[in-house]
Design a protein around this motif. Structure first.
Motif, short mmCIF file in Angstrom:
data_model
loop_
_atom_site.label_atom_id
_atom_site.label_comp_id
_atom_site.label_asym_id
_atom_site.label_seq_id
_atom_site.Cartn_x
_atom_site.Cartn_y
_atom_site.Cartn_z
N LEU A 347 0.82 -1.21 0.00
CA LEU A 347 0.00 0.00 0.00
C LEU A 347 0.86 1.26 0.00
N VAL A 348 1.98 1.21 0.69
CA VAL A 348 2.90 2.35 0.70
C VAL A 348 3.42 2.61 -0.71
N GLY A 349 3.73 1.54 -1.44
CA GLY A 349 4.20 1.69 -2.81
C GLY A 349 3.15 2.30 -3.71
N LEU A 350 1.88 1.94 -3.51
CA LEU A 350 0.80 2.51 -4.32
C LEU A 350 0.70 4.01 -4.14
N ALA A 351 0.97 4.48 -2.93
CA ALA A 351 0.82 5.91 -2.63
C ALA A 351 1.88 6.76 -3.32
N ARG A 352 2.94 6.14 -3.84
CA ARG A 352 3.99 6.88 -4.54
C ARG A 352 3.64 7.13 -6.01
N HIS A 353 2.58 6.50 -6.48
CA HIS A 353 2.20 6.60 -7.89
C HIS A 353 1.20 7.73 -8.07
N ARG A 354 1.18 8.36 -9.25
CA ARG A 354 0.29 9.50 -9.50
C ARG A 354 -1.12 9.08 -9.93
N TRP A 355 -1.32 7.86 -10.40
CA TRP A 355 -2.61 7.32 -10.80
C TRP A 355 -3.35 8.23 -11.79
#
Length: 452
Positions: A347-355
Motif C-alpha cells: 500500500l505504501v508503494g501505491l501511494a507513490r504513484h500518480r494514478w
C-alpha cells in the motif's frame, strides 16, 4: 458541532488543520473567496463564493454574474484545489488576463488583478468562512472513501439520493462517475426500480434518438417493429446518461423537453408519452466551455446542473487507497489469491504513484497483479492502460529496413492507440478529436490492431 476541520486560504495556498485526537469531522471551513470589480459596468461591486469554487460570467447560474456584454456566459472560474487557489479560463471568447498576462490556467495570490472582457476584478481572500459539509459515512452505495474529499462528495450524494433533482456528475476519466450514479440510485426510493445506462459516446448519432426515445414501426429503414427507448425502459427508476457532452446539438432540445415535461415521443410518432424517470448525467468535459463554444445548450446545462458533483482524482485522496484496495479485492477475488496485495508495504508503494487513470487504473493494476500472482511493476509508459504495451522504440536490425520500419510503425500505432483510448475513457469521438483524425480513420486503426 465540536469536531471540525478548518481549511484556511492564505495568499496563494490552502492549508488543512486537523484538531488533535479528532473524531470523524462533520464539516470543515474554507476562507471565503471574493472578487471586487474595479472597472467595467459592475465597477464597485463585490462578489463572494458560497463554497470553494467561484464561476465568473454572465449566465444566471454564475457565482459572479457580470453585466459586461464582452464577458462570456461562463468566462472563468476560481477554485481551491489542494493547497492552491487556481484560476482557469473556460474557453471564453475574449480570454482571461491575469496581472497583464493572458492565461489558460494559473495559480492565484491575494490581490491578483483579473481582466475579463472590459471588466477588471481584484481577487481577495476575506476573513469570513464558508462551511463545507462532510458525511459521517465512509461508504456510499458501491463507493468507499475516508478522505475529506470523498466524505464531502458523499454529503452531496446523500442529498441527491433524498431528492428527485437531476444530477450532473463531472470528473476525470476513471474517477467513478458511473459508480456515483448507481450509488445515488441504490440509496434512493427508486432502488427497486430499473437503473438504465446510456453511453452517449458509444451510439452513432443517427441512432441515438431511437435509443433514447424509441421508434415506431417503419420510422426508418430497418425499423421493422415498434420499440421502446431507454427512457421508457427506465420508467419508475433512474436513467444514467454517460458522456452527455457527446449528445448531438439537434437532440438537446428533445432531452430538455423530457426534463421539463416528463414526456417522450418515439421517432415517427405523433403523440408524447409520460415517463417517470430520474435523470443523472455525467461527463469528463467541462460543459461550461461547451456552452461558450455553442456546442451545448445553456438552458439544458442549467436544467441538468441542479445538483453538481465533481469527483476528485485519486491523486487528491491517496488516504483512500487502503479501503479502495480492500473493496476492489473483496468484490472480485477470493481472499487466498490476494493476501500478498494487502500488506502495508504494498500500500505504501501505491501511494507513490500518480494514478493518472484514477480508480480504473487501480482496478486494472490489481487485476494484473492477481493474474501474475505477484506485485506487478507500475510502469509510466503504460500507466492507466492496464496493458503491457511493447516498447515502441525497440527495433530488430536482423531484418531488412523496410520490414523493420513496418514493425516499428505497428508497435508505435499500438502503443499510441492504447494510451489514446485509455486517456479518452474508450470514447471514440473524443479520441479522434484528441488525435486530430476523423472517426473513420480511428476505427480502421482500431480494427487493424484488434482493439475494436
Amino acid at each position: 458541532m465540536n469536531d471540525r476541520r478548518t481549511q484556511l486560504a492564505d495568499a496563494s495556498s490552502v492549508s488543512l488543520t486537523t484538531l488533535p485526537g479528532e473524531a470523524a469531522a462533520e464539516a470543515f471551513q474554507v476562507r471565503k473567496l471574493w472578487v471586487r470589480a474595479t472597472s467595467g459596468p459592475d465597477g464597485g461591486k463585490r462578489f463572494g463564493a458560497m463554497a470553494d469554487r467561484l464561476v465568473i460570467g454572465t449566465h444566471e447560474s454564475a457565482d459572479v454574474r457580470l453585466s459586461d456584454p464582452s464577458v462570456s456566459r461562463f468566462h472563468c472560474e476560481i477554485t481551491v484545489e489542494g493547497k492552491r487557489v487556481v484560476l482557469r479560463d473556460l474557453g471564453s471568447r475574449n480570454g482571461t488576463v491575469l496581472d497583464g498576462v493572458a492565461v489558460r490556467e494559473a495559480f492565484l495570490s491575494e490581490g491578483a488583478v483579473l481582466a475579463v472582457g472590459r471588466s477588471q476584478l481584484v481577487f481577495e481572500v476575506g476573513g469570513e468562512t464558508v462551511e463545507v459539509s462532510l458525511s459521517s459515512r465512509t461508504d456510499f452505495g458501491t463507493m468507499v472513501g475516508v478522505s475529506p474529499n470523498m466524505r464531502r462528495v458523499f454529503a452531496v450524494l446523500e442529498k441527491a439520493s433524498e431528492s428527485e433533482a437531476t444530477v450532473l456528475i463531472s470528473g476525470e476519466t476513471g474517477t467513478g462517475k458511473e459508480a456515483a450514479a448507481e450509488s445515488i440510485h441504490l440509496e434512493s426510493e427508486r432502488a427497486e426500480k430499473p437503473f438504465v445506462i446510456v453511453d452517449c459516446s458509444a451510439i452513432p448519432a443517427d441512432l441515438l434518438e431511437s435509443e433514447l426515445f424509441g421508434h415506431e414501426k417503419g420510422a426508418f429503414t430497418g425499423a421493422t417493429s415498434r420499440r421502446d427507448g431507454a427512457f421508457q425502459a427506465a420508467d419508475g427508476g433512474t436513467i444514467f446518461l454517460d458522456e452527455l457532452g457527446e449528445l448531438p446539438l439537434a437532440l438537446q432540445p428533445k432531452l430538455l423537453r423530457v426534463l421539463e415535461n416528463h414526456e417522450v415521443k418515439r421517432v415517427g410518432a405523433t403523440q408524447y408519452q409520460k415517463v417517470d424517470v430520474r435523470v443523472i448525467a455525467a461527463t469528463n468535459r467541462n460543459l461550461r466551455e461547451e456552452v461558450n463554444a455553442r456546442t451545448f445548450r445553456s438552458d439544458l446545462y442549467y436544467r441538468l446542473a441542479i445538483l453538481e458533483v465533481d469527483l476528485p482524482p485519486l491523486r487528491e485522496r491517496l488516504e483512500d487507497l487502503p479501503p479502495l484496495v480492500e473493496h476492489l479485492l473483496d468484490a472480485g477475488y477470493p481472499p487466498e489469491k490476494t493476501r500478498f496485495l494487502r500488506k502495508p508495504a504494498f500500500l505504501v508503494g501505491l501511494a507513490r504513484h500518480r494514478w493518472p487513470g484514477n480508480v480504473r487504473e487501480l482496478r486494472n493494476y490489481l487485476a494484473r497483479c492477481v493474474a501474475l500472482r505477484e506485485t506487478a511493476e507500475l510502469r509510466p509508459e503504460v500507466e492507466g492502460s492496464g496493458t503491457d504495451a511493447p516498447d515502441p522504440f525497440e527495433v530488430d536490425i536482423g531484418v531488412p529496413y523496410k520490414e523493420a520500419r513496418e514493425q516499428w510503425l505497428a508497435r508505435f500505432e499500438h502503443a499510441y492507440l492504447v494510451r489514446l483510448m485509455d486517456g479518452s475513457d474508450g470514447n471514440k469521438s473524443a479520441a479522434a478529436r484528441k488525435a486530430g483524425i476523423d472517426r473513420v480513420h480511428l476505427y480502421r486503426l482500431l480494427w487493424r490492431h484488434g482493439m475494436k
